[in-house]
Design a protein around this motif. Structure first.
Motif, short mmCIF file in Angstrom:
data_model
loop_
_atom_site.label_atom_id
_atom_site.label_comp_id
_atom_site.label_asym_id
_atom_site.label_seq_id
_atom_site.Cartn_x
_atom_site.Cartn_y
_atom_site.Cartn_z
N PHE A 46 -14.74 54.99 -24.37
CA PHE A 46 -14.95 54.66 -25.78
C PHE A 46 -15.68 53.33 -25.97
N GLU A 47 -15.52 52.39 -25.02
CA GLU A 47 -16.16 51.08 -25.16
C GLU A 47 -17.45 50.97 -24.37
N SER A 48 -17.81 52.07 -23.67
CA SER A 48 -19.05 52.11 -22.88
C SER A 48 -19.14 50.94 -21.91
N THR A 49 -18.09 50.71 -21.16
CA THR A 49 -18.04 49.63 -20.18
C THR A 49 -17.88 50.22 -18.78
N GLU A 50 -18.14 49.39 -17.77
CA GLU A 50 -17.97 49.82 -16.39
C GLU A 50 -16.49 49.78 -16.01
N PRO A 51 -16.03 50.77 -15.27
CA PRO A 51 -14.60 50.80 -14.91
C PRO A 51 -14.24 49.71 -13.89
N GLU A 52 -13.07 49.15 -14.04
CA GLU A 52 -12.56 48.18 -13.09
C GLU A 52 -12.02 48.92 -11.86
N PRO A 53 -12.00 48.27 -10.70
CA PRO A 53 -11.44 48.92 -9.51
C PRO A 53 -9.98 49.34 -9.75
N PHE A 54 -9.64 50.52 -9.29
CA PHE A 54 -8.28 51.04 -9.50
C PHE A 54 -7.84 51.73 -8.21
N LEU A 55 -6.82 51.17 -7.58
CA LEU A 55 -6.32 51.73 -6.32
C LEU A 55 -5.44 52.95 -6.59
N THR A 56 -5.76 54.03 -5.92
CA THR A 56 -4.97 55.25 -6.06
C THR A 56 -5.00 56.01 -4.73
N PRO A 57 -3.99 56.77 -4.39
CA PRO A 57 -3.97 57.49 -3.11
C PRO A 57 -5.16 58.43 -2.96
N SER A 58 -5.67 58.53 -1.75
CA SER A 58 -6.80 59.42 -1.47
C SER A 58 -6.31 60.85 -1.26
N ASN A 59 -7.27 61.77 -1.17
CA ASN A 59 -6.90 63.16 -0.91
C ASN A 59 -6.15 63.30 0.41
N LYS A 60 -6.59 62.54 1.42
CA LYS A 60 -5.93 62.59 2.72
C LYS A 60 -4.50 62.09 2.63
N ASP A 61 -4.28 61.05 1.81
CA ASP A 61 -2.93 60.53 1.63
C ASP A 61 -2.01 61.59 1.02
N TRP A 62 -2.50 62.29 0.01
CA TRP A 62 -1.70 63.34 -0.63
C TRP A 62 -1.42 64.47 0.36
N GLN A 63 -2.40 64.82 1.17
CA GLN A 63 -2.18 65.87 2.16
C GLN A 63 -1.15 65.47 3.19
N GLN A 64 -1.15 64.20 3.56
CA GLN A 64 -0.19 63.71 4.55
C GLN A 64 1.24 63.85 4.05
#
Length: 316
Positions: A243-261
């Motif tokens: 909505f504000e047309s800004t660049e996203p800040e870095p956001f740490l989240t589990p990867s696909n491999k992490d979820w599979q593990q």
């Protein structure tokens, strides 16, 4: 409040037994309702097919529904044939593990259908209708009596009577009820034997098993809360940028491999103490595989670990 807490603790510590009991009671009530309201034996050549359809088809539907609602089913099959992964069992040990988990899912799914069949046999309506349409029974009871006797056998569930000579040879209601009690006794004996065998071969003590189940319940609660918080923050960041047309800040989240593990099947480690796949994952070095090794043990007493569900309906 203290009494309520006591009841809640009792329900949590016996949730598996209470769950199976609730399923059995609902199934028994449904069978009685079907038998009284829906079932009407045609008392003709359709007897056998009609009776066995009501006896077995609902049991089959309940069995398939048990597979559908069991968390272990989807923990086992989700992603097993994903692109880039072999759909077959290459390792004999892993294939054997899959079959064991599938067997446990089958046992859980069989509770409702076996209850349906047992209650139906005790009620005897379905069996009477099906057996009275059997050509073998008709030939046995009507030797030398012609086709009229066959029709009389088919009308038995509707209040029809047999010739006096044949009445001493048949008691379909008694046969059905005897089969029902034999089925119930056999199931209870097998459940007791299996439970005793699994507990005797358990790799952990009785009190540690209790602690383990408490830990998994708390881990599930915290996982749901943290997952909601994490998803909310990610959604807020994405929508704010949109909505504000800004660049996203870095956001740490589990990867696909992490979820599979953490979604892989649990195996008891003989070297380290892990209470779940998440516990094993955070204890290992990031990036290393936490899948089971040749030294790990697949204990039947610990199958409840794979049955823990995270924010989805299923059987624990």
């Amino acid at each position: 409040m203290e009494k309520f807490r006591t009841v809640l603790d009792f329900c949590l510590s016996h949730q598996k037994v209470l769950g199976y009991s609730a399923v059995s009671l609902l199934t028994a009530g449904s069978e009685r309702l079907f038998s009284v309201v829906v079932f009407q034996c045609p008392c003709n050549s359709w007897n056998m097919l009609y009776g066995f359809v009501f006896l077995l088809v609902p049991a089959l539907i309940l069995f398939l529904l048990g597979y559908l609602l069991n968390v272990r089913t989807w923990r086992l099959f989700t992603g097993c044939c994903a692109p880039g992964r072999c759909c077959c069992c290459i390792q004999r040990r892993r294939c054997w593990r899959y079959f064991r988990v599938l067997w446990l899912v089958t046992v859980s799914a069989a509770v409702a259908p076996l209850t349906w069949i047992a209650v139906a046999l005790l009620g005897a309506n379905f069996y009477e209708c099906a057996a009275s349409g059997s050509s073998l029974l008709q030939r046995h009871l009507c030797q030398g009596r012609g086709t009229q006797c066959h029709e009389q056998v088919a009308r038995m569930p509707c209040g029809g009577t047999l010739p006096q000579e044949a009445q001493t040879f048949v008691s379909l209601r008694a046969q059905s009820q005897v089969l029902g009690w034999i089925l119930i006794a056999s199931i209870m004996a097998l459940v007791l034997a299996d439970t005793c065998l699994n507990r005797c071969r358990s790799t952990v003590s009785f009190l540690q098993l209790r602690f383990w189940k408490i830990y998994l319940e708390k881990e599930r609660e915290v996982f749901e809360r943290k997952a909601k918080e994490h998803a909310t923050k990610l959604a807020e960041r994405n929508l704010k940028c949109f909505f504000e047309s800004t660049e996203p800040e870095p956001f740490l989240t589990p990867s696909n491999k992490d979820w599979q593990q953490i979604s892989s099947l649990y195996a008891f480690s003989t070297k380290e103490q892990y209470y779940s796949m998440i516990h094993k994952y955070i204890s290992a070095k990031r990036g290393t595989s936490i899948r089971s090794t040749e030294e790990d043990v697949f204990s039947p007493a610990l199958v409840f670990v794979d049955g823990t569900d995270f924010n989805e309906m299923g059987t624990i």
